[in-house]
Design a protein around this motif. Structure first.
Motif, PDB file in Angstrom:
ATOM      1  N   UNK A 160      44.896  51.908  22.524  1.00 36.19           N
ATOM      2  CA  UNK A 160      45.479  53.172  23.096  1.00 36.19           C
ATOM      3  C   UNK A 160      44.478  54.022  23.864  1.00 36.19           C
ATOM      4  N   UNK A 161      44.983  55.027  24.723  1.00 33.33           N
ATOM      5  CA  UNK A 161      44.271  55.793  25.415  1.00 33.33           C
ATOM      6  C   UNK A 161      43.163  56.594  24.361  1.00 33.33           C
ATOM      7  N   UNK A 162      43.495  56.690  23.014  1.00 36.06           N
ATOM      8  CA  UNK A 162      42.537  57.270  22.136  1.00 36.06           C
ATOM      9  C   UNK A 162      41.611  56.331  21.780  1.00 36.06           C
ATOM     10  N   UNK A 163      41.638  54.996  22.144  1.00 40.05           N
ATOM     11  CA  UNK A 163      40.784  53.997  21.676  1.00 40.05           C
ATOM     12  C   UNK A 163      40.861  53.176  20.609  1.00 40.05           C
ATOM     13  N   UNK A 164      42.037  53.321  19.861  1.00 44.41           N
ATOM     14  CA  UNK A 164      42.406  52.319  18.954  1.00 44.41           C
ATOM     15  C   UNK A 164      43.609  51.750  18.981  1.00 44.41           C
ATOM     16  N   UNK A 165      44.062  50.608  18.227  1.00 41.84           N
ATOM     17  CA  UNK A 165      45.277  49.876  18.704  1.00 41.84           C
ATOM     18  C   UNK A 165      45.804  49.219  17.570  1.00 41.84           C
ATOM     19  N   UNK A 225      57.777  56.888  11.870  1.00 46.48           N
ATOM     20  CA  UNK A 225      56.532  55.606  12.141  1.00 46.48           C
ATOM     21  C   UNK A 225      57.101  54.573  13.052  1.00 46.48           C
ATOM     22  N   UNK A 226      56.821  54.006  13.812  1.00 49.76           N
ATOM     23  CA  UNK A 226      57.131  52.806  14.606  1.00 49.76           C
ATOM     24  C   UNK A 226      55.847  51.960  14.292  1.00 49.76           C
ATOM     25  N   UNK A 227      55.738  51.008  13.437  1.00 46.31           N
ATOM     26  CA  UNK A 227      54.474  50.208  13.200  1.00 46.31           C
ATOM     27  C   UNK A 227      53.772  49.617  14.490  1.00 46.31           C
ATOM     28  N   UNK A 228      54.721  48.972  15.464  1.00 51.91           N
ATOM     29  CA  UNK A 228      54.044  48.390  16.482  1.00 51.91           C
ATOM     30  C   UNK A 228      54.057  49.215  17.790  1.00 51.91           C
ATOM     31  N   UNK A 229      53.794  50.524  17.580  1.00 50.88           N
ATOM     32  CA  UNK A 229      53.716  51.380  18.785  1.00 50.88           C
ATOM     33  C   UNK A 229      52.291  52.070  18.820  1.00 50.88           C
ATOM     34  N   UNK A 230      51.827  52.250  19.752  1.00 49.19           N
ATOM     35  CA  UNK A 230      50.627  52.810  20.001  1.00 49.19           C
ATOM     36  C   UNK A 230      50.334  54.064  18.885  1.00 49.19           C
ATOM     37  N   UNK A 231      49.510  54.202  17.923  1.00 47.70           N
ATOM     38  CA  UNK A 231      49.600  55.464  17.311  1.00 47.70           C
ATOM     39  C   UNK A 231      50.276  55.127  15.832  1.00 47.70           C
ATOM     40  N   UNK A 232      51.393  54.253  15.795  1.00 43.42           N
ATOM     41  CA  UNK A 232      52.219  53.943  14.831  1.00 43.42           C
ATOM     42  C   UNK A 232      53.327  55.401  14.403  1.00 43.42           C
ATOM     43  N   UNK A 233      53.144  56.444  14.991  1.00 47.41           N
ATOM     44  CA  UNK A 233      53.861  57.439  14.969  1.00 47.41           C
ATOM     45  C   UNK A 233      54.486  57.787  16.286  1.00 47.41           C
ATOM     46  N   UNK A 234      55.876  58.113  16.492  1.00 48.42           N
ATOM     47  CA  UNK A 234      56.481  58.256  17.484  1.00 48.42           C
ATOM     48  C   UNK A 234      57.241  59.600  17.483  1.00 48.42           C
ATOM     49  N   UNK A 235      57.227  60.299  18.383  1.00 42.20           N
ATOM     50  CA  UNK A 235      58.221  61.375  18.478  1.00 42.20           C
ATOM     51  C   UNK A 235      59.366  61.357  19.569  1.00 42.20           C
ATOM     52  N   UNK A 236      60.635  61.920  19.164  1.00 50.63           N
ATOM     53  CA  UNK A 236      61.646  62.180  20.128  1.00 50.63           C
ATOM     54  C   UNK A 236      62.043  63.604  20.060  1.00 50.63           C
TER      55      UNK A 236
END
Length: 281
Positions: free
Chosen positions: A12-17, A223-234
């Motif tokens: 991810x842009x934050x340096x982890x993935x 949570x979306x385990x396979x998306x960057x950061x595993x936390x998603x917002x709508x």
């Protein structure tokens, strides 16, 4: 991208993935717009679609994202009949929308025909619903579609990682005006707004622009385990309707019985965490 150890890795842009063990690359091509690949994973995720080497959908955990983007807005609407899905070429959101008996018409707009055809061939359990008689698939730029169409929609779902497809750029007042033009009175728009954990600035920029254009702007996360950061917002947007305003117990029970994750209680809990994006402003 699959490395020499047969792992798909995304940083991810934050340096982890994340890293996922891969059996083989089933399909790989460069479309007019992006690199499209289908990977067969050596995991419970099954097959994976990546676009430009970024995670897009998996057979195993697609429900984590697509139940959340679809069911909260549709169950918040009194009687959703016409639904527009922007960036829905995988068919995963359409699959959830069609669980609602009130829905009569679904228009899916995706700029990349290769994505649609690839998902139908390699991820049929996810994309098979795109051939449903209620569904019309438009291969075109979503911005052009909302400027040109005469159809009005009760719910608009924007799943695209780019606002309205490659080349459109960030949301503008013209985009919002046209989205509202094709939205029926009492209509609802929900759009994905990235991960505030992995891509804080992009989430913040979108949220700020929505607050300027809609009377009701409510965020919810999951949570979306396979998306960057595993936390998603709508982001739930409307000028007249709040989330769960039109709660109907029978409709909820029918949908929850078809879901792996979504329940009324879970939706309420996720809405209570609205400060996730508020804290960024």
């Amino acid at each position: 991208m699959v490395d020499e150890q047969n792992y798909y890795r995304e940083i991810t842009p934050s340096g982890f993935g994340i890293a996922i063990k891969i059996k083989e690359i089933l399909f790989s091509t460069q479309s007019k717009y992006q690199k499209v690949e289908v990977l067969d994973s050596d995991s419970s995720l099954g097959r994976i679609l990546t676009l430009n080497d970024l995670m897009f959908v998996t057979e195993g955990d697609a429900y984590n994202y697509h139940e959340m983007i679809a069911h909260l807005p549709l169950l918040s609407h009194k009687n959703p009949k016409n639904v527009l899905i922007i960036g829905g070429g995988t068919g995963a959101t359409t699959k959830e929308v069609l669980k609602h008996k009130t829905v009569e018409k679904v228009v899916v707009v995706d700029i990349d025909e290769v994505v649609v055809d690839t998902c139908k061939k390699y991820l049929p359990d996810v994309a098979g619903c795109l051939d449903d008689e209620k569904v019309t698939v438009k291969i075109m730029d979503a911005f052009d579609y909302i400027k040109q169409t005469d159809i009005k929609f009760d719910v608009i779902l924007i799943t695209s990682p780019d606002p309205l497809g490659p080349g459109v750029g960030e949301y503008t007042s013209e985009v919002y005006q046209n989205l509202k033009r094709v939205l029926n009175n009492g209509g609802i728009i929900v759009m994905q707004s990235e991960s505030p954990v992995a891509n804080e600035q992009k989430s913040k920029t979108l949220y700020e622009s929505l607050l300027k254009n809609f009377q009701v702007v409510k965020t919810y996360s999951s949570p979306v385990p396979t998306y960057p950061g595993s936390c998603w917002v709508w982001v739930f947007c409307s000028d007249t309707v709040n989330p769960l305003d039109n709660y109907d117990e029978k409709r909820f029970e029918e949908i929850v019985g078809k879901c792996k994750l979504f329940t009324k209680e879970y939706a309420e809990q996720r809405l209570e965490q609205e400060t996730l994006l508020d804290d960024l402003i």
